[in-house]
Design a protein around this motif. Structure first.
Motif, PDB file in Angstrom:
ATOM      1  N   GLU A 178      -1.007  -4.806  -0.247  1.00 56.90           N
ATOM      2  CA  GLU A 178      -0.501  -3.656  -1.012  1.00 56.90           C
ATOM      3  C   GLU A 178      -0.251  -4.093  -2.460  1.00 56.90           C
ATOM      4  OE1 GLU A 178      -0.392  -0.626  -0.290  1.00 56.90           O
ATOM      5  OE2 GLU A 178      -0.355  -0.463   1.892  1.00 56.90           O
ATOM      6  N   PRO A 179      -1.308  -4.269  -3.249  1.00 55.49           N
ATOM      7  CA  PRO A 179      -1.129  -4.799  -4.607  1.00 55.49           C
ATOM      8  C   PRO A 179      -0.337  -3.901  -5.543  1.00 55.49           C
ATOM      9  CG  PRO A 179      -3.393  -4.066  -4.245  1.00 55.49           C
ATOM     10  CD  PRO A 179      -2.727  -4.053  -2.910  1.00 55.49           C
ATOM     11  N   ASP A 180      -0.222  -2.589  -5.227  1.00 56.68           N
ATOM     12  CA  ASP A 180       0.464  -1.679  -6.136  1.00 56.68           C
ATOM     13  C   ASP A 180       1.942  -1.483  -5.813  1.00 56.68           C
ATOM     14  OD1 ASP A 180      -1.731  -1.122  -7.838  1.00 56.68           O
ATOM     15  OD2 ASP A 180      -2.575   0.162  -6.287  1.00 56.68           O
ATOM     16  N   ALA A 283       0.609   7.468  -9.461  1.00 55.66           N
ATOM     17  CA  ALA A 283       0.427   7.285 -10.900  1.00 55.66           C
ATOM     18  C   ALA A 283      -0.401   6.041 -11.197  1.00 55.66           C
ATOM     19  CB  ALA A 283       1.798   7.172 -11.571  1.00 55.66           C
ATOM     20  N   GLU A 284      -0.972   6.025 -12.386  1.00 55.36           N
ATOM     21  CA  GLU A 284      -1.609   4.826 -12.928  1.00 55.36           C
ATOM     22  C   GLU A 284      -2.760   4.314 -12.054  1.00 55.36           C
ATOM     23  OE1 GLU A 284       1.594   2.062 -13.325  1.00 55.36           O
ATOM     24  OE2 GLU A 284       2.905   3.571 -14.248  1.00 55.36           O
ATOM     25  N   GLY A 285      -3.405   5.212 -11.324  1.00 51.28           N
ATOM     26  CA  GLY A 285      -4.507   4.809 -10.465  1.00 51.28           C
ATOM     27  C   GLY A 285      -4.093   3.995  -9.268  1.00 51.28           C
ATOM     28  N   ALA A 286      -2.812   4.015  -8.932  1.00 54.93           N
ATOM     29  CA  ALA A 286      -2.311   3.209  -7.814  1.00 54.93           C
ATOM     30  C   ALA A 286      -2.776   3.785  -6.484  1.00 54.93           C
ATOM     31  CB  ALA A 286      -0.790   3.155  -7.853  1.00 54.93           C
ATOM     32  N   LYS A 287      -2.800   2.928  -5.469  1.00 63.44           N
ATOM     33  CA  LYS A 287      -3.187   3.347  -4.123  1.00 63.44           C
ATOM     34  C   LYS A 287      -2.273   2.689  -3.106  1.00 63.44           C
ATOM     35  CE  LYS A 287      -7.020   3.483  -0.835  1.00 63.44           C
ATOM     36  NZ  LYS A 287      -8.426   3.062  -0.554  1.00 63.44           N
ATOM     37  N   LEU A 288      -1.761   3.508  -2.194  1.00 62.05           N
ATOM     38  CA  LEU A 288      -0.994   3.001  -1.059  1.00 62.05           C
ATOM     39  C   LEU A 288      -1.936   2.901   0.123  1.00 62.05           C
ATOM     40  CD1 LEU A 288       1.949   2.229  -0.208  1.00 62.05           C
ATOM     41  CD2 LEU A 288       2.150   4.556   0.688  1.00 62.05           C
ATOM     42  N   ASN A 289      -2.141   1.712   0.634  1.00 64.99           N
ATOM     43  CA  ASN A 289      -3.157   1.481   1.664  1.00 64.99           C
ATOM     44  C   ASN A 289      -2.671   1.713   3.079  1.00 64.99           C
ATOM     45  OD1 ASN A 289      -5.204   0.618  -0.204  1.00 64.99           O
ATOM     46  ND2 ASN A 289      -4.093  -1.315  -0.420  1.00 64.99           N
ATOM     47  N   ASN A 290      -1.366   1.648   3.300  1.00 63.71           N
ATOM     48  CA  ASN A 290      -0.810   1.713   4.652  1.00 63.71           C
ATOM     49  C   ASN A 290       0.340   2.706   4.736  1.00 63.71           C
ATOM     50  OD1 ASN A 290      -1.970  -0.852   6.238  1.00 63.71           O
ATOM     51  ND2 ASN A 290      -1.603  -1.463   4.119  1.00 63.71           N
ATOM     52  N   TRP A 291       0.634   3.140   5.950  1.00 61.22           N
ATOM     53  CA  TRP A 291       1.896   3.807   6.241  1.00 61.22           C
ATOM     54  C   TRP A 291       2.967   2.726   6.153  1.00 61.22           C
ATOM     55  CZ3 TRP A 291      -2.235   6.528   6.768  1.00 61.22           C
ATOM     56  CH2 TRP A 291      -2.210   7.893   7.046  1.00 61.22           C
ATOM     57  N   VAL A 292       3.985   2.912   5.293  1.00 62.13           N
ATOM     58  CA  VAL A 292       4.912   1.824   4.959  1.00 62.13           C
ATOM     59  C   VAL A 292       6.356   2.279   5.082  1.00 62.13           C
ATOM     60  CG1 VAL A 292       5.718   0.276   3.137  1.00 62.13           C
ATOM     61  CG2 VAL A 292       3.270   0.705   3.399  1.00 62.13           C
ATOM     62  N   LEU A 293       7.142   1.511   5.828  1.00 58.11           N
ATOM     63  CA  LEU A 293       8.589   1.693   5.907  1.00 58.11           C
ATOM     64  C   LEU A 293       9.260   0.653   5.015  1.00 58.11           C
ATOM     65  CD1 LEU A 293      11.196   2.886   7.224  1.00 58.11           C
ATOM     66  CD2 LEU A 293      10.964   1.094   8.966  1.00 58.11           C
ATOM     67  N   ASP A 294      10.013   1.103   4.044  1.00 58.04           N
ATOM     68  CA  ASP A 294      10.864   0.219   3.242  1.00 58.04           C
ATOM     69  C   ASP A 294      12.107  -0.048   4.097  1.00 58.04           C
ATOM     70  OD1 ASP A 294      12.285  -1.131   1.306  1.00 58.04           O
ATOM     71  OD2 ASP A 294      12.116   0.424  -0.222  1.00 58.04           O
ATOM     72  N   ALA A 295      12.032  -1.115   4.901  1.00 65.98           N
ATOM     73  CA  ALA A 295      12.938  -1.278   6.031  1.00 65.98           C
ATOM     74  C   ALA A 295      14.405  -1.355   5.642  1.00 65.98           C
ATOM     75  CB  ALA A 295      12.543  -2.521   6.827  1.00 65.98           C
ATOM     76  N   GLU A 296      14.716  -1.930   4.501  1.00 60.17           N
ATOM     77  CA  GLU A 296      16.119  -2.109   4.124  1.00 60.17           C
ATOM     78  C   GLU A 296      16.657  -0.970   3.268  1.00 60.17           C
ATOM     79  OE1 GLU A 296      16.666  -6.618   3.244  1.00 60.17           O
ATOM     80  OE2 GLU A 296      14.521  -6.154   3.377  1.00 60.17           O
ATOM     81  N   ARG A 297      15.823   0.026   3.018  1.00 67.25           N
ATOM     82  CA  ARG A 297      16.289   1.194   2.269  1.00 67.25           C
ATOM     83  C   ARG A 297      16.245   2.453   3.124  1.00 67.25           C
ATOM     84  NH1 ARG A 297      17.538  -2.654  -0.095  1.00 67.25           N
ATOM     85  NH2 ARG A 297      17.339  -3.106  -2.331  1.00 67.25           N
ATOM     86  N   PHE A 338       9.777   1.332  -6.201  1.00 68.53           N
ATOM     87  CA  PHE A 338       9.026   0.567  -5.207  1.00 68.53           C
ATOM     88  C   PHE A 338       7.510   0.705  -5.399  1.00 68.53           C
ATOM     89  CE2 PHE A 338       7.038   0.532  -0.941  1.00 68.53           C
ATOM     90  CZ  PHE A 338       7.479  -0.687  -0.436  1.00 68.53           C
ATOM     91  N   PHE A 339       7.084   1.945  -5.724  1.00 70.98           N
ATOM     92  CA  PHE A 339       5.655   2.271  -5.841  1.00 70.98           C
ATOM     93  C   PHE A 339       5.509   3.338  -6.916  1.00 70.98           C
ATOM     94  CE2 PHE A 339       1.885   4.734  -4.821  1.00 70.98           C
ATOM     95  CZ  PHE A 339       0.939   3.750  -4.535  1.00 70.98           C
TER      96      PHE A 339
END
Length: 417
Positions: A178-180, A283-297, A338-339
């Motif tokens: 997840e580089p972005d 924004a900024e051409g970003a891409k989220l590749n996975n379904w993601v849980l920000d576990a501590e938030r 975060f993203f």
């Protein structure tokens, strides 16, 4: 108008039940006050959680309880005015969430979870909805080593006990996956067995179309008008086209199940956990590749067809209370750090209600005091996950077949004196 079975509630559980009855030659009318899949089944995080063998429990550690009591977190929020009515439910929920009780519940719950992917796969194939599915799991990501290591240890235990599979990622590997993501992560964990859904509402509309291809009918109607007919051997409800009668009726109304059950003398300890979502651009051409849980938030990001869907945790409130999307506002602030989220794509936050029982297991089976009355509700966070297997086992039970699994642990009688 007459039919063999009326299914009340056109969410994932009701739709799945209607399909399995229609497959077995029954004439079925699927009834809802709104269109199919327009309530909780529409607004979820879009996961078929094969790993979810432990239903979500109530925390027992003092730190978490104190944090929630302050009522300023993302993952939990409560309405103060609703607490007096919720205390009996919450006390039972807390007790069932104790270590020993939760372990026992997981072993009773696991058979349902084990069939989640295979039963969805059956309906996905039959409805031609494969383009809406991804089969690469979902991820938890961690900001601290403590949270990461605890999750890794838990995952190892779950894998050993229940055969669910996972992968671990270092901080460096997460930058590749997840580089972005902007947050400074210590690692990640991917549950590899689950499937994800690019548009939950569209998937269920495909299921409804398949149901109709089997000869099933979808109708508007008011479940609260239910009454006995045929000297107590059948049922009638009101629809805009006139009364609709059937020998059997299935209550699959999710958080609205009490509109029928209380009228008929069944008082289940059913509460709701409300949740919110909003879609965003990237924004900024970003891409989220996975379904993601920000576990501590305590919020979830899902890259769906409409945009990145941000979903919140649990809001404890009266089911029909006004919207209070404070968790969404809190989550959005953190998620933007975060993203790189861009514009909101919905006019207002969506809200839905998860129907919950204190022992965290659904209610599935025949009503003990009425012929031809069947229950299928109370799936909490796992309605989307468990809808198809619930529909199958209930249809098998209704028609005298041997169910593919033992539904005894989910019987309605466990809550009835």
């Amino acid at each position: 108008m007459k039919t063999d079975v009326i299914v009340l509630g056109a969410g994932v559980v009701g739709i799945s039940t209607a399909i399995h009855l229609a497959r077995r030659g029954k004439s079925v009318v699927l009834v809802d006050r709104r269109g199919p899949a327009e309530e909780t089944s529409y607004g979820n995080a879009g996961l078929i959680q094969r790993e979810g063998v432990y239903p979500y429990g109530f925390p027992h550690d003092f730190g978490a309880l104190f944090r929630y009591a302050l009522n300023n977190t993302i993952d939990a929020h409560y309405h103060l005015a609703a607490l007096p009515g919720l205390v009996p439910f919450l006390a039972r929920y807390w007790w069932h969430s104790g270590f020993r009780q939760h372990q026992n519940i997981a072993h009773m719950y696991a058979p349902l979870i084990e069939h989640s992917i295979s039963e969805h796969a059956d309906l996905i194939d039959a409805s031609g909805a494969g383009a809406l599915i991804r089969k690469d799991g979902w991820m938890k990501v961690f900001r601290t080593e403590k949270a990461r290591d605890a999750a890794y240890a838990e995952a190892e235990q779950w894998s050993a006990k229940f055969g669910v599979n996972h992968q671990k990622f270092t901080a460096a590997e997460m930058k590749q996956v997840e580089p972005d993501i902007r947050a400074d992560l210590t690692g990640g964990l991917r549950w590899t067995d689950p499937w994800s859904i690019l548009d939950p509402g569209a998937l269920l509309k495909a299921y409804v179309n398949y149901f109709q291809s089997l000869g099933g009918t979808v109708a508007a109607g008011d479940a609260a008008t239910i009454e006995h007919v045929l000297e107590g051997e059948g049922w009638r409800i009101a629809t805009p086209e006139g009364p609709l009668e059937a020998r059997d009726v299935v209550v699959a109304l999710g958080p609205w199940a009490d509109t029928v059950t209380r009228k008929l003398g069944y008082h289940f300890p059913l509460a709701v956990k409300r949740g919110y979502h909003m879609h965003y651009g990237a924004a900024e051409g970003a891409k989220l590749n996975n379904w993601v849980l920000d576990a501590e938030r305590g919020y979830f990001l899902a890259p769906m067809n409409r945009g990145i869907r941000l979903t919140t945790g649990a809001e404890f409130a009266r089911r029909d209370a006004r919207k209070t999307p404070v968790q969404l506002r809190r989550a959005e602030k953190v998620a933007r750090e975060f993203f790189p989220l861009a514009e909101r794509r919905d006019d207002e936050p969506w809200i839905g209600s998860r129907p919950c029982t204190p022992d965290m297991m659904p209610i599935i089976g025949k009503a003990p005091r009425h012929a031809g009355l069947w229950f299928a509700f109370g799936h909490a966070h796992h309605g989307m996950t468990l809808g198809p297997i619930t529909g199958r086992v209930l249809a098998e039970k209704m028609l005298g077949e041997r169910p593919v699994l033992n539904i005894g642990p989910y019987r309605p009688e466990r809550f009835l004196a």
